[in-house]
Design a protein around this motif. Structure first.
Motif, PDB file in Angstrom:
ATOM      1  N   SER A 166       0.837  -1.199   0.000  1.00  0.00           N
ATOM      2  CA  SER A 166       0.000   0.000   0.000  1.00  0.00           C
ATOM      3  C   SER A 166       0.871   1.248   0.000  1.00  0.00           C
ATOM      4  N   GLU A 167       0.486   2.226  -0.751  1.00  0.00           N
ATOM      5  CA  GLU A 167       1.275   3.458  -0.810  1.00  0.00           C
ATOM      6  C   GLU A 167       1.118   4.274   0.456  1.00  0.00           C
ATOM      7  N   TYR A 168      -0.008   4.134   1.155  1.00  0.00           N
ATOM      8  CA  TYR A 168      -0.287   4.999   2.289  1.00  0.00           C
ATOM      9  C   TYR A 168      -0.391   4.271   3.632  1.00  0.00           C
ATOM     10  N   LEU A 169      -0.811   3.007   3.614  1.00  0.00           N
ATOM     11  CA  LEU A 169      -1.093   2.310   4.868  1.00  0.00           C
ATOM     12  C   LEU A 169       0.017   1.323   5.235  1.00  0.00           C
ATOM     13  N   GLU A 170       0.131   1.101   6.544  1.00  0.00           N
ATOM     14  CA  GLU A 170       1.111   0.132   7.053  1.00  0.00           C
ATOM     15  C   GLU A 170       0.536  -0.553   8.289  1.00  0.00           C
ATOM     16  N   THR A 171       0.817  -1.856   8.408  1.00  0.00           N
ATOM     17  CA  THR A 171       0.361  -2.617   9.576  1.00  0.00           C
ATOM     18  C   THR A 171       1.531  -2.772  10.543  1.00  0.00           C
ATOM     19  N   LEU A 172       1.288  -2.425  11.804  1.00  0.00           N
ATOM     20  CA  LEU A 172       2.306  -2.540  12.850  1.00  0.00           C
ATOM     21  C   LEU A 172       1.948  -3.688  13.790  1.00  0.00           C
ATOM     22  N   LEU A 173       2.976  -4.140  14.531  1.00  0.00           N
ATOM     23  CA  LEU A 173       2.783  -5.142  15.575  1.00  0.00           C
ATOM     24  C   LEU A 173       3.128  -4.521  16.919  1.00  0.00           C
ATOM     25  N   VAL A 174       2.289  -4.769  17.916  1.00  0.00           N
ATOM     26  CA  VAL A 174       2.491  -4.217  19.250  1.00  0.00           C
ATOM     27  C   VAL A 174       2.281  -5.330  20.278  1.00  0.00           C
ATOM     28  N   ALA A 175       3.262  -5.469  21.177  1.00  0.00           N
ATOM     29  CA  ALA A 175       3.129  -6.431  22.286  1.00  0.00           C
ATOM     30  C   ALA A 175       2.506  -5.699  23.462  1.00  0.00           C
ATOM     31  N   VAL A 176       1.354  -6.172  23.897  1.00  0.00           N
ATOM     32  CA  VAL A 176       0.587  -5.508  24.958  1.00  0.00           C
ATOM     33  C   VAL A 176       0.591  -6.400  26.198  1.00  0.00           C
ATOM     34  N   PRO A 177       1.014  -5.848  27.357  1.00  0.00           N
ATOM     35  CA  PRO A 177       0.927  -6.644  28.599  1.00  0.00           C
ATOM     36  C   PRO A 177      -0.497  -7.139  28.817  1.00  0.00           C
ATOM     37  N   ARG A 178      -0.615  -8.343  29.311  1.00  0.00           N
ATOM     38  CA  ARG A 178      -1.939  -8.950  29.434  1.00  0.00           C
ATOM     39  C   ARG A 178      -2.873  -8.141  30.330  1.00  0.00           C
ATOM     40  N   ASN A 179      -2.305  -7.437  31.298  1.00  0.00           N
ATOM     41  CA  ASN A 179      -3.158  -6.641  32.189  1.00  0.00           C
ATOM     42  C   ASN A 179      -3.571  -5.308  31.563  1.00  0.00           C
ATOM     43  N   LEU A 180      -3.092  -5.046  30.318  1.00  0.00           N
ATOM     44  CA  LEU A 180      -3.438  -3.779  29.662  1.00  0.00           C
ATOM     45  C   LEU A 180      -4.260  -3.985  28.396  1.00  0.00           C
ATOM     46  N   TYR A 181      -4.831  -5.191  28.241  1.00  0.00           N
ATOM     47  CA  TYR A 181      -5.646  -5.441  27.047  1.00  0.00           C
ATOM     48  C   TYR A 181      -6.790  -4.422  26.914  1.00  0.00           C
ATOM     49  N   LYS A 182      -7.522  -4.186  27.995  1.00  0.00           N
ATOM     50  CA  LYS A 182      -8.640  -3.243  27.949  1.00  0.00           C
ATOM     51  C   LYS A 182      -8.174  -1.852  27.582  1.00  0.00           C
ATOM     52  N   SER A 183      -7.037  -1.466  28.154  1.00  0.00           N
ATOM     53  CA  SER A 183      -6.492  -0.143  27.851  1.00  0.00           C
ATOM     54  C   SER A 183      -6.124  -0.034  26.372  1.00  0.00           C
ATOM     55  N   TRP A 184      -5.508  -1.102  25.836  1.00  0.00           N
ATOM     56  CA  TRP A 184      -5.151  -1.087  24.417  1.00  0.00           C
ATOM     57  C   TRP A 184      -6.403  -0.962  23.540  1.00  0.00           C
ATOM     58  N   ASN A 185      -7.370  -1.780  23.802  1.00  0.00           N
ATOM     59  CA  ASN A 185      -8.562  -1.780  22.957  1.00  0.00           C
ATOM     60  C   ASN A 185      -9.315  -0.450  23.003  1.00  0.00           C
ATOM     61  N   SER A 186      -9.214   0.226  24.129  1.00  0.00           N
ATOM     62  CA  SER A 186      -9.924   1.506  24.249  1.00  0.00           C
ATOM     63  C   SER A 186      -9.113   2.691  23.731  1.00  0.00           C
ATOM     64  N   LYS A 187      -7.804   2.533  23.613  1.00  0.00           N
ATOM     65  CA  LYS A 187      -6.958   3.686  23.283  1.00  0.00           C
ATOM     66  C   LYS A 187      -6.295   3.645  21.911  1.00  0.00           C
ATOM     67  N   TYR A 188      -6.074   2.433  21.337  1.00  0.00           N
ATOM     68  CA  TYR A 188      -5.201   2.376  20.168  1.00  0.00           C
ATOM     69  C   TYR A 188      -5.688   3.249  19.007  1.00  0.00           C
ATOM     70  N   GLU A 189      -7.030   3.376  18.846  1.00  0.00           N
ATOM     71  CA  GLU A 189      -7.546   4.156  17.725  1.00  0.00           C
ATOM     72  C   GLU A 189      -7.286   5.653  17.885  1.00  0.00           C
ATOM     73  N   THR A 190      -7.022   6.093  19.136  1.00  0.00           N
ATOM     74  CA  THR A 190      -6.876   7.533  19.384  1.00  0.00           C
ATOM     75  C   THR A 190      -5.471   7.930  19.847  1.00  0.00           C
ATOM     76  N   LEU A 191      -4.515   6.963  19.801  1.00  0.00           N
ATOM     77  CA  LEU A 191      -3.148   7.312  20.205  1.00  0.00           C
ATOM     78  C   LEU A 191      -2.579   8.393  19.289  1.00  0.00           C
ATOM     79  N   THR A 192      -2.953   8.351  18.012  1.00  0.00           N
ATOM     80  CA  THR A 192      -2.606   9.405  17.048  1.00  0.00           C
ATOM     81  C   THR A 192      -3.778   9.528  16.081  1.00  0.00           C
ATOM     82  N   GLN A 193      -3.699  10.492  15.231  1.00  0.00           N
ATOM     83  CA  GLN A 193      -4.648  10.576  14.136  1.00  0.00           C
ATOM     84  C   GLN A 193      -4.322   9.515  13.085  1.00  0.00           C
ATOM     85  N   HIS A 194      -5.256   9.264  12.206  1.00  0.00           N
ATOM     86  CA  HIS A 194      -5.053   8.425  11.015  1.00  0.00           C
ATOM     87  C   HIS A 194      -4.792   6.958  11.354  1.00  0.00           C
ATOM     88  N   VAL A 195      -5.425   6.462  12.418  1.00  0.00           N
ATOM     89  CA  VAL A 195      -5.406   5.031  12.718  1.00  0.00           C
ATOM     90  C   VAL A 195      -6.692   4.431  12.163  1.00  0.00           C
TER      91      VAL A 195
END
Length: 383
Positions: A178-207
Motif C-alpha cells: 500500500s502506498e499509504y497504509l502500514e500494519t504494525l505489531l504491538v506487544a501488549v501486557p496482558r493486564n493492559l488489554y482493555k487499555s489497548w482496545n480503548s486507546k489504540y484508535e486515538t493514540l494518534t490521528q489516522h489510525v
C-alpha cells in the motif's frame, strides 16, 4: 593420586623393587599398588647441566599440567559438565589414565634416549605448545560460532516483547503493497488489554478504526496488529511507549524471514559440527599432552635420582598408588627403610660444587628418597 619415586638400586633393581612392593602391597601391608616406572638411560652430560635441566623441568612440568587441565575444561564445556562422560573420554595411547600410569613405558620412537635431556625436553615442550596453540584457536572459533547461535536463540525465546515474531505472523495479518497504509505489531501486557482496545484508535490521528486483532499470546503479552497511515508511524510508536505498549519494529518480508530461518538452521548445524570436531580433537590431544606430562615426570625422576644418589646412575624407580588415607603410613615405612640416606651424597660426588648448589635449592618438603606426587582426580577437581 599417584607418586613417582626412586630409591638406590644397590646393583639389583629387580630385588629392590620386589622388596619395596612387599613392604607396601604385600599380604601384611595393603597400603598401596606398586608398579615399576621404567625409565631409559639418558645422556647425562655435566652435573652443571643436570642442575639447569632440573630447574627447567619444573617449569615444563607445570606448563604441560596446565594444558592438560585446559583440555579437560574444554571437554567439560562440550559435555555439559557431565564428569562421568568426561572421565569416559580420557584416554592415553588407547588406555585409561589409570592403566597408562600403571603400565608406563618410555616412547623410544618419539623421544630417543640418545638425545640429550635438554633436546628431549624441548621436543616435548614444543609438541605441547603446538597443541595448546591449536586448541586455543579451535576453541576461540567454536566460542564465536556458539555465541552467534546463542544470540539467534535468544531471538527465538523470551516473551512476545523481545522474541522473533516470524513464527507467529501470516501474510493475511498485514496490509501489504500500500502506498499509504502500514500494519504494525504491538506487544501488549496482558493486564493492559482493555487499555489497548480503548486507546489504540486515538493514540494518534489516522489510525484505521477496528483494525487491531490479537494474533498470538504468551504468559506475559499479547501480540496485536494495528493499521494506520505511514506518516504517523513514528508518533504512534512513541505514544505506545508512553502507554507501556511495546512497539515491535517488524516488516513482513517472506524472503527475509526465510533467510532468518536458514541462518538459524545453518548456524545450529555449524555449531554441532564444530562441537563434534573439537570434542574429537580434545580427546586425542588430551592423550598426547598427558603422555608428555608423564614423560616429563620420568625425566624429573631420572635427573633428581642422579643428583641425589650420584654417578653412575643406579636407582630403582616405581609408581605408587596409595590406598585411601595411607600416604602418611607409606612415608613412615619409606623413611624407616631409607632414612639412612638422609639426602647425603655419595663420596664420589660429595664435593662437587654443582650438586652442593642443587642441594641448597631443595625445598623443605624433602625426603631422603625421590618422591613426586601427581594429583589427577577429575571428578573432584573438574566438578
Amino acid at each position: 593420586m599417584y607418586t613417582f619415586g626412586s630409591v638406590p638400586a644397590e646393583g639389583n633393581k629387580s630385588i629392590v623393587f620386589q622388596n619395596l612392593k612387599a613392604k607396601l602391597s604385600g599380604p601384611q601391608a595393603d597400603l598401596a599398588e606398586v608398579y615399576q616406572f621404567l625409565i631409559p638411560e639418558f645422556k647425562i652430560g655435566t652435573l652443571d647441566a643436570l642442575v639447569v635441566i632440573s630447574d627447567e623441568l619444573v617449569k615444563y612440568d607445570q606448563f604441560v599440567e596446565s594444558v592438560a587441565w585446559k583440555i579437560i575444561d574444554i571437554l567439560r564445556i562440550l559435555l555439559n559438565g557431565d564428569i562421568d562422560k568426561i572421565c569416559a573420554n580420557l584416554f592415553v595411547n588407547d588406555k585409561s589414565v589409570d592403566q597408562y600410569l600403571k603400565t608406563f613405558q618410555w616412547d623410544i620412537m618419539k623421544f630417543r634416549a640418545e638425545k640429550s635431556l635438554q633436546e628431549i625436553a624441548e621436543i616435548l615442550n614444543e609438541e605441547v605448545s603446538s597443541i595448546d596453540t591449536l586448541m586455543k584457536s579451535k576453541l576461540a572459533h567454536y566460542n564465536q560460532v556458539k555465541g552467534s547461535l546463542q544470540a539467534l536463540e535468544k531471538k527465538q525465546t523470551g516473551n512476545l516483547s523481545v522474541r522473533n515474531l516470524a513464527d507467529f505472523v501470516k501474510k493475511e495479518h498485514f496490509v501489504l503493497d500500500s502506498e499509504y497504509l502500514e500494519t504494525l505489531l504491538v506487544a501488549v501486557p496482558r493486564n493492559l488489554y482493555k487499555s489497548w482496545n480503548s486507546k489504540y484508535e486515538t493514540l494518534t490521528q489516522h489510525v484505521v478504526p477496528r483494525s487491531s486483532q490479537k494474533i498470538a499470546e504468551d504468559d506475559e503479552y499479547g501480540l496485536f496488529t494495528v493499521t494506520l497511515f505511514k506518516r504517523v508511524v513514528t508518533d504512534f510508536s512513541n505514544r505506545c511507549r508512553e502507554e507501556k505498549f511495546v512497539y515491535r519494529d517488524f516488516k513482513y518480508n517472506e524472503d527475509e524471514m526465510e533467510n532468518q530461518r536458514k541462518e538459524f538452521e545453518e548456524m545450529g548445524a555449524t555449531e554441532k559440527e564444530l562441537s563434534s570436531a573439537l570434542l574429537r580433537l580434545a580427546i586425542t590431544n588430551f592423550g598426547e599432552v598427558f603422555a608428555a606430562w608423564i614423560h616429563f615426570k620420568a625425566m624429573k625422576v631420572y635427573v633428581e635420582s642422579v643428583l641425589r644418589y650420584g654417578l653412575p646412575p643406579d636407582f630403582m624407580s616405581a609408581t605408587i598408588k596409595p590406598k585411601y588415607k595411607m600416604d602418611k603410613k607409606i612415608r613412615e615405612i619409606l623413611n624407616n627403610q631409607y632414612g639412612k640416606l638422609g639426602g647425603a651424597l655419595s663420596r664420589e660426588t660429595q664435593k662437587d660444587e654443582a650438586i652442593e648448589e642443587y642441594q641448597n635449592l631443595i625445598d623443605k618438603d624433602y625426603y631422603p628418597y625421590v618422591w613426586f606426587q601427581i594429583q589427577f582426580n577429575v571428578k573432584k577437581i573438574a566438578s
